[in-house]
Design a protein around this motif. Sequence first.
Motif, PDB file in Angstrom:
ATOM      1  N   LYS A   4       0.839  -1.206   0.000  1.00 14.21           N
ATOM      2  CA  LYS A   4       0.000   0.000   0.000  1.00 14.21           C
ATOM      3  C   LYS A   4       0.872   1.254   0.000  1.00 14.21           C
ATOM      4  O   LYS A   4       0.558   2.239  -0.652  1.00 14.21           O
ATOM      5  CB  LYS A   4      -0.928   0.015   1.213  1.00 14.21           C
ATOM      6  CG  LYS A   4      -2.128  -0.849   1.059  1.00 14.21           C
ATOM      7  CD  LYS A   4      -3.094  -0.633   2.208  1.00 14.21           C
ATOM      8  CE  LYS A   4      -4.323  -1.474   1.994  1.00 14.21           C
ATOM      9  NZ  LYS A   4      -5.344  -1.208   3.000  1.00 14.21           N
ATOM     10  N   GLN A   5       1.978   1.203   0.729  1.00 14.27           N
ATOM     11  CA  GLN A   5       2.887   2.351   0.789  1.00 14.27           C
ATOM     12  C   GLN A   5       3.453   2.655  -0.604  1.00 14.27           C
ATOM     13  O   GLN A   5       3.574   3.818  -0.985  1.00 14.27           O
ATOM     14  CB  GLN A   5       4.010   2.096   1.778  1.00 14.27           C
ATOM     15  CG  GLN A   5       4.958   3.261   1.933  1.00 14.27           C
ATOM     16  CD  GLN A   5       6.059   2.986   2.941  1.00 14.27           C
ATOM     17  OE1 GLN A   5       6.091   1.930   3.572  1.00 14.27           O
ATOM     18  NE2 GLN A   5       6.975   3.917   3.091  1.00 14.27           N
ATOM     19  N   ASP A   6       3.791   1.607  -1.360  1.00 12.32           N
ATOM     20  CA  ASP A   6       4.279   1.803  -2.734  1.00 12.32           C
ATOM     21  C   ASP A   6       3.216   2.474  -3.597  1.00 12.32           C
ATOM     22  O   ASP A   6       3.522   3.359  -4.396  1.00 12.32           O
ATOM     23  CB  ASP A   6       4.667   0.460  -3.374  1.00 12.32           C
ATOM     24  CG  ASP A   6       5.881  -0.186  -2.727  1.00 12.32           C
ATOM     25  OD1 ASP A   6       6.778   0.543  -2.259  1.00 12.32           O
ATOM     26  OD2 ASP A   6       5.920  -1.439  -2.706  1.00 12.32           O
TER      27      ASP A   6
END
Length: 75
Positions: free
Chosen positions: A51-53
Motif C-alpha cells: 500500500k505504501q508503494d
Amino acid sequence: MQPSIPDKTYYKIGEVAKMADLKSSVLRFWETEFSFLRPEKSSSGQRLYSKQDIVLIQQIKQLLYQEKYTIEGVR
C-alpha cells in the motif's frame, strides 16, 4: 480524488497500473528513476507492491502530471 486502495498485503503490477491509470511500463521505468520506489519481488521475480508503494506512485503521478515537476524535481 484518488480511488481507494483495496485491503490486501501485496498487489501485482497490473493491479497497480490499473489503480493508478498508468501503463506497467511506466511503473517499471519509475523504478529505475526513483530509488525510493522499490517493490518487493517474489521468488519468480514478479513485482509485489505494498500500500505504501501505491501511495508513493500516486504522489509521483500527481507531481509529474498535475504539478508539472520534472523527474529530477521529483527525486
